[in-house]
Design an enzyme around this catalytic site. Sequence first.
Site, short mmCIF file in Angstrom:
data_model
loop_
_atom_site.label_atom_id
_atom_site.label_comp_id
_atom_site.label_asym_id
_atom_site.label_seq_id
_atom_site.Cartn_x
_atom_site.Cartn_y
_atom_site.Cartn_z
N GLN A 178 -6.81 -7.26 0.91
CA GLN A 178 -7.99 -7.99 1.48
C GLN A 178 -8.85 -9.14 0.36
OE1 GLN A 178 -10.57 -10.64 2.31
NE2 GLN A 178 -10.88 -9.49 4.40
N GLY A 225 -23.92 -7.24 20.31
CA GLY A 225 -22.36 -6.38 20.39
C GLY A 225 -21.87 -7.87 19.27
N GLY A 263 -11.28 -9.95 10.12
CA GLY A 263 -12.74 -9.71 10.62
C GLY A 263 -13.02 -8.33 10.27
N GLU A 264 -12.57 -7.95 8.84
CA GLU A 264 -13.94 -7.18 8.04
C GLU A 264 -15.18 -7.08 7.98
OE1 GLU A 264 -13.07 -4.31 3.44
OE2 GLU A 264 -11.55 -6.07 4.27
N ARG A 265 -15.97 -7.99 7.77
CA ARG A 265 -16.63 -8.17 7.73
C ARG A 265 -17.76 -7.87 8.47
NH1 ARG A 265 -19.92 -12.47 8.26
NH2 ARG A 265 -21.89 -11.32 7.06
N GLU A 321 -9.35 -16.71 6.83
CA GLU A 321 -9.94 -16.14 6.90
C GLU A 321 -11.58 -16.90 6.19
OE1 GLU A 321 -12.46 -12.72 8.87
OE2 GLU A 321 -11.18 -12.35 7.18
N ASN A 322 -11.06 -16.61 4.93
CA ASN A 322 -11.97 -16.30 3.56
C ASN A 322 -12.67 -17.56 3.75
OD1 ASN A 322 -12.54 -13.46 3.12
ND2 ASN A 322 -10.88 -13.43 1.50
N ARG A 351 -15.18 -19.06 5.51
CA ARG A 351 -17.03 -19.01 5.31
C ARG A 351 -17.76 -19.47 4.86
NH1 ARG A 351 -17.60 -13.07 4.98
NH2 ARG A 351 -19.18 -14.04 4.69
N ALA A 352 -18.35 -20.19 5.72
CA ALA A 352 -19.69 -20.86 5.25
C ALA A 352 -20.43 -21.48 3.69
CB ALA A 352 -20.10 -20.97 5.78
#
Length: 293
Positions: A49, A70, A92-94, A126-127, A130-131
Amino acid sequence: MSQNKRSSLGRGLSALMADLQPEGDTKTSEPRADTISVPTEQITPNPDQPRRVFDQASLAELADSIRTRGIIQPLIVRRHPDDAQIYQIVAGERRWRAAQMAQLHELPVLVREFSDAEMLEVAIIENIQRADLNAIDEAASYKQLMTRFGHTQEKVAEALGKSRSHIANLMRLLNLPDQVQEWVREEKLSAGHARALVTVDNPTALARKVIEKDLSVRETEALVRKKPEPSTRSTTAQPEKDADTRALEGDLSATLKMRVQIRHSGTDGGQMVITYRDLEQLDRLCQTLSGNA
Protein backbone atom coordinates in the site's frame (compact mmCIF):
# COMPACT_ATOMS: atom_id res chain seq x y z
CA MET A 1 10.07 -6.43 -19.63
CA SER A 2 8.49 -8.69 -16.98
CA GLN A 3 5.27 -10.63 -17.52
CA ASN A 4 3.55 -8.68 -14.74
CA LYS A 5 4.40 -5.39 -16.37
CA ARG A 6 3.16 -6.57 -19.76
CA SER A 7 -0.09 -7.70 -18.15
CA SER A 8 -0.64 -4.36 -16.46
CA LEU A 9 0.09 -2.32 -19.56
CA GLY A 10 -2.01 -4.64 -21.69
CA ARG A 11 -5.11 -4.19 -19.54
CA GLY A 12 -4.72 -0.41 -19.56
CA LEU A 13 -5.34 2.25 -16.94
CA SER A 14 -8.98 2.74 -17.93
CA ALA A 15 -9.74 -0.97 -17.44
CA LEU A 16 -7.98 -1.02 -14.07
CA MET A 17 -10.08 1.97 -12.95
CA ALA A 18 -13.39 0.42 -14.00
CA ASP A 19 -14.48 -0.41 -10.42
CA LEU A 20 -12.97 2.66 -8.77
CA GLN A 21 -14.85 5.81 -7.85
CA PRO A 22 -13.76 8.64 -5.56
CA GLU A 23 -14.16 7.62 -1.93
CA GLY A 24 -15.98 10.85 -1.18
CA ASP A 25 -18.82 9.85 -3.53
CA THR A 26 -21.57 8.97 -1.08
CA LYS A 27 -24.47 8.55 -3.51
CA THR A 28 -26.60 5.58 -2.55
CA SER A 29 -26.97 3.01 -5.32
CA GLU A 30 -28.26 -0.53 -5.77
CA PRO A 31 -25.75 -3.21 -4.72
CA ARG A 32 -23.89 -4.71 -7.65
CA ALA A 33 -24.72 -8.29 -8.57
CA ASP A 34 -21.08 -9.33 -8.19
CA THR A 35 -20.76 -7.91 -4.66
CA ILE A 36 -20.29 -10.53 -1.94
CA SER A 37 -20.01 -10.29 1.85
CA VAL A 38 -16.79 -11.44 3.48
CA PRO A 39 -15.98 -11.72 7.21
CA THR A 40 -13.79 -8.82 8.28
CA GLU A 41 -11.16 -11.15 9.75
CA GLN A 42 -10.68 -12.82 6.35
CA ILE A 43 -9.55 -9.54 4.77
CA THR A 44 -5.93 -8.38 4.95
CA PRO A 45 -4.32 -5.12 3.78
CA ASN A 46 -2.10 -4.72 0.73
CA PRO A 47 1.53 -5.07 1.96
CA ASP A 48 2.61 -2.65 -0.81
CA GLN A 49 0.00 0.00 0.00
CA PRO A 50 1.57 3.34 -1.06
CA ARG A 51 -0.21 5.24 1.73
CA ARG A 52 1.55 4.53 5.01
CA VAL A 53 -0.14 7.08 7.30
CA PHE A 54 -3.87 7.01 8.03
CA ASP A 55 -5.22 10.00 9.95
CA GLN A 56 -6.95 8.67 13.05
CA ALA A 57 -9.42 11.57 13.33
CA SER A 58 -10.47 11.05 9.71
CA LEU A 59 -10.85 7.30 10.31
CA ALA A 60 -13.02 7.98 13.37
CA GLU A 61 -15.33 10.20 11.29
CA LEU A 62 -15.59 7.51 8.63
CA ALA A 63 -16.32 4.90 11.32
CA ASP A 64 -19.20 7.06 12.63
CA SER A 65 -20.60 7.30 9.10
CA ILE A 66 -20.31 3.52 8.64
CA ARG A 67 -22.18 2.89 11.90
CA THR A 68 -25.02 5.04 10.61
CA ARG A 69 -25.13 4.20 6.91
CA GLY A 70 -23.01 1.09 6.49
CA ILE A 71 -20.43 0.58 3.71
CA ILE A 72 -21.74 2.39 0.62
CA GLN A 73 -18.86 1.54 -1.71
CA PRO A 74 -17.58 -2.07 -1.64
CA LEU A 75 -13.88 -2.82 -1.24
CA ILE A 76 -12.00 -4.22 -4.22
CA VAL A 77 -10.07 -7.35 -3.24
CA ARG A 78 -8.26 -10.31 -4.74
CA ARG A 79 -7.75 -13.78 -3.31
CA HIS A 80 -4.51 -14.04 -1.37
CA PRO A 81 -1.90 -15.78 -3.56
CA ASP A 82 -0.96 -18.11 -0.67
CA ASP A 83 -4.39 -18.74 0.90
CA ALA A 84 -7.63 -18.90 -1.09
CA GLN A 85 -9.67 -18.32 2.10
CA ILE A 86 -8.10 -14.91 2.63
CA TYR A 87 -8.80 -11.78 0.59
CA GLN A 88 -6.19 -9.08 0.02
CA ILE A 89 -7.31 -5.45 -0.28
CA VAL A 90 -6.65 -3.83 -3.64
CA ALA A 91 -8.60 -0.62 -2.95
CA GLY A 92 -10.46 0.50 0.17
CA GLU A 93 -8.09 0.04 3.11
CA ARG A 94 -9.46 3.15 4.86
CA ARG A 95 -12.96 1.66 4.77
CA TRP A 96 -11.62 -1.64 6.13
CA ARG A 97 -9.84 0.09 9.01
CA ALA A 98 -12.86 2.27 9.80
CA ALA A 99 -15.19 -0.74 9.61
CA GLN A 100 -13.11 -2.48 12.28
CA MET A 101 -13.42 0.63 14.49
CA ALA A 102 -17.20 0.46 13.87
CA GLN A 103 -17.08 -3.26 14.82
CA LEU A 104 -18.58 -4.53 11.56
CA HIS A 105 -18.27 -8.30 11.19
CA GLU A 106 -18.76 -8.50 7.40
CA LEU A 107 -17.86 -6.19 4.53
CA PRO A 108 -19.12 -5.96 0.93
CA VAL A 109 -16.36 -6.68 -1.58
CA LEU A 110 -15.78 -7.04 -5.32
CA VAL A 111 -13.38 -9.90 -6.05
CA ARG A 112 -11.07 -9.24 -8.98
CA GLU A 113 -8.12 -11.04 -10.53
CA PHE A 114 -5.10 -8.75 -10.33
CA SER A 115 -1.41 -9.46 -10.69
CA ASP A 116 0.97 -8.01 -8.09
CA ALA A 117 1.82 -5.17 -10.49
CA GLU A 118 -1.83 -4.38 -11.25
CA MET A 119 -2.67 -4.47 -7.54
CA LEU A 120 -0.04 -1.81 -6.82
CA GLU A 121 -1.15 0.21 -9.83
CA VAL A 122 -4.78 0.35 -8.67
CA ALA A 123 -3.68 1.26 -5.13
CA ILE A 124 -1.69 4.20 -6.53
CA ILE A 125 -4.64 5.33 -8.66
CA GLU A 126 -6.98 5.17 -5.66
CA ASN A 127 -4.64 7.38 -3.65
CA ILE A 128 -4.49 9.94 -6.48
CA GLN A 129 -8.29 10.16 -6.41
CA ARG A 130 -8.29 11.05 -2.71
CA ALA A 131 -9.35 14.67 -2.20
CA ASP A 132 -6.99 15.18 0.77
CA LEU A 133 -3.83 14.04 -1.03
CA ASN A 134 -1.11 16.69 -0.81
CA ALA A 135 0.71 17.93 -3.92
CA ILE A 136 3.99 16.11 -3.20
CA ASP A 137 2.39 12.70 -2.63
CA GLU A 138 0.20 13.23 -5.70
CA ALA A 139 3.30 14.05 -7.77
CA ALA A 140 5.13 11.00 -6.40
CA SER A 141 2.15 8.83 -7.36
CA TYR A 142 2.23 10.10 -10.95
CA LYS A 143 5.97 9.46 -11.09
CA GLN A 144 5.47 5.93 -9.77
CA LEU A 145 2.84 5.19 -12.41
CA MET A 146 5.23 6.32 -15.14
CA THR A 147 8.51 4.87 -13.90
CA ARG A 148 7.20 1.52 -12.63
CA PHE A 149 4.54 0.83 -15.25
CA GLY A 150 5.77 2.70 -18.33
CA HIS A 151 2.78 5.03 -18.67
CA THR A 152 3.29 8.41 -20.36
CA GLN A 153 2.06 11.72 -18.97
CA GLU A 154 -0.53 11.80 -21.74
CA LYS A 155 -1.85 8.32 -20.88
CA VAL A 156 -2.07 9.09 -17.15
CA ALA A 157 -3.74 12.44 -17.83
CA GLU A 158 -6.33 10.85 -20.13
CA ALA A 159 -7.16 7.98 -17.77
CA LEU A 160 -7.43 10.15 -14.64
CA GLY A 161 -9.21 13.10 -16.25
CA LYS A 162 -6.31 15.47 -15.55
CA SER A 163 -4.52 17.86 -17.90
CA ARG A 164 -0.99 16.99 -18.96
CA SER A 165 0.21 20.39 -17.73
CA HIS A 166 -1.27 19.67 -14.27
CA ILE A 167 0.72 16.45 -14.02
CA ALA A 168 3.91 17.98 -15.44
CA ASN A 169 3.75 20.98 -13.08
CA LEU A 170 3.21 18.77 -10.03
CA MET A 171 6.07 16.43 -10.95
CA ARG A 172 8.47 19.40 -11.08
CA LEU A 173 7.88 19.81 -7.34
CA LEU A 174 9.83 16.59 -6.79
CA ASN A 175 12.99 18.54 -7.75
CA LEU A 176 12.66 20.62 -4.59
CA PRO A 177 14.82 19.78 -1.54
CA ASP A 178 13.38 17.22 0.87
CA GLN A 179 12.78 19.87 3.54
CA VAL A 180 10.66 22.00 1.22
CA GLN A 181 8.70 18.92 0.11
CA GLU A 182 8.04 18.08 3.75
CA TRP A 183 6.69 21.59 4.38
CA VAL A 184 4.26 21.05 1.48
CA ARG A 185 3.17 17.72 3.03
CA GLU A 186 2.65 19.51 6.35
CA GLU A 187 0.59 22.19 4.52
CA LYS A 188 2.95 24.93 5.65
CA LEU A 189 3.38 25.66 1.93
CA SER A 190 0.81 25.27 -0.83
CA ALA A 191 1.45 23.76 -4.24
CA GLY A 192 1.39 27.31 -5.63
CA HIS A 193 4.16 28.39 -3.25
CA ALA A 194 6.19 25.32 -4.17
CA ARG A 195 5.84 25.91 -7.93
CA ALA A 196 7.21 29.43 -7.49
CA LEU A 197 10.30 28.01 -5.70
CA VAL A 198 11.19 25.27 -8.20
CA THR A 199 13.61 27.34 -10.31
CA VAL A 200 15.38 29.37 -7.59
CA ASP A 201 18.92 28.66 -6.37
CA ASN A 202 18.08 28.50 -2.65
CA PRO A 203 14.52 27.16 -2.35
CA THR A 204 14.92 26.08 1.30
CA ALA A 205 15.96 29.54 2.50
CA LEU A 206 13.24 31.27 0.52
CA ALA A 207 10.63 28.73 1.63
CA ARG A 208 11.56 29.38 5.26
CA LYS A 209 11.10 33.12 4.67
CA VAL A 210 7.72 32.51 3.03
CA ILE A 211 6.56 30.50 6.05
CA GLU A 212 7.92 32.98 8.63
CA LYS A 213 6.30 35.98 6.90
CA ASP A 214 3.13 34.06 5.94
CA LEU A 215 3.46 35.26 2.34
CA SER A 216 0.77 34.61 -0.24
CA VAL A 217 1.55 32.82 -3.50
CA ARG A 218 1.53 36.16 -5.36
CA GLU A 219 3.92 37.68 -2.81
CA THR A 220 6.17 34.61 -3.11
CA GLU A 221 6.29 34.96 -6.90
CA ALA A 222 7.22 38.62 -6.49
CA LEU A 223 9.96 37.68 -4.01
CA VAL A 224 11.38 35.16 -6.48
CA ARG A 225 11.37 37.70 -9.33
CA LYS A 226 13.32 40.35 -7.41
CA LYS A 227 15.81 37.95 -5.76
CA PRO A 228 19.36 39.27 -6.51
CA GLU A 229 21.69 37.22 -8.68
CA PRO A 230 24.58 35.48 -6.85
CA SER A 231 27.83 37.47 -6.85
CA THR A 232 29.59 34.81 -8.97
CA ARG A 233 27.48 35.78 -11.94
CA SER A 234 27.93 38.76 -14.20
CA THR A 235 26.84 42.07 -12.67
CA THR A 236 24.91 42.80 -15.87
CA ALA A 237 21.18 42.71 -15.16
CA GLN A 238 19.60 39.50 -16.37
CA PRO A 239 16.18 39.65 -18.04
CA GLU A 240 13.35 37.81 -16.30
CA LYS A 241 12.91 34.30 -17.63
CA ASP A 242 9.74 33.65 -19.58
CA ALA A 243 7.32 30.85 -18.76
CA ASP A 244 8.57 28.62 -21.59
CA THR A 245 12.17 28.82 -20.35
CA ARG A 246 11.14 28.02 -16.77
CA ALA A 247 9.04 25.09 -18.02
CA LEU A 248 11.97 23.78 -20.08
CA GLU A 249 14.24 24.02 -17.02
CA GLY A 250 11.69 22.04 -15.04
CA ASP A 251 11.38 19.33 -17.70
CA LEU A 252 15.16 18.93 -18.03
CA SER A 253 15.59 18.89 -14.24
CA ALA A 254 12.93 16.16 -13.95
CA THR A 255 14.55 14.10 -16.71
CA LEU A 256 18.13 14.37 -15.43
CA LYS A 257 17.13 14.46 -11.72
CA MET A 258 19.57 17.38 -11.35
CA ARG A 259 19.05 21.12 -11.23
CA VAL A 260 19.18 22.67 -14.71
CA GLN A 261 19.37 26.42 -15.40
CA ILE A 262 19.11 28.07 -18.81
CA ARG A 263 20.64 31.52 -19.25
CA HIS A 264 20.01 33.39 -22.48
CA SER A 265 22.76 35.83 -23.44
CA GLY A 266 20.42 38.22 -25.24
CA THR A 267 21.32 36.81 -28.65
CA ASP A 268 20.62 33.37 -30.10
CA GLY A 269 23.12 31.78 -27.70
CA GLY A 270 23.42 31.24 -23.99
CA GLN A 271 24.36 28.75 -21.29
CA MET A 272 22.79 25.66 -19.79
CA VAL A 273 24.11 24.96 -16.29
CA ILE A 274 23.63 21.50 -14.74
CA THR A 275 24.31 21.25 -11.01
CA TYR A 276 25.30 17.83 -9.64
CA ARG A 277 25.19 16.89 -5.97
CA ASP A 278 28.13 14.46 -5.85
CA LEU A 279 30.51 12.46 -8.01
CA GLU A 280 28.00 9.65 -8.39
CA GLN A 281 25.53 12.08 -9.98
CA LEU A 282 28.29 13.46 -12.20
CA ASP A 283 29.17 9.94 -13.35
CA ARG A 284 25.50 9.23 -14.13
CA LEU A 285 25.26 12.49 -16.10
CA CYS A 286 28.36 11.57 -18.12
CA GLN A 287 26.85 8.17 -18.91
CA THR A 288 23.59 9.80 -20.00
CA LEU A 289 25.35 12.31 -22.26
CA SER A 290 27.51 9.59 -23.80
CA GLY A 291 24.48 7.39 -24.49
CA ASN A 292 25.52 4.63 -22.04
CA ALA A 293 22.82 5.23 -19.43
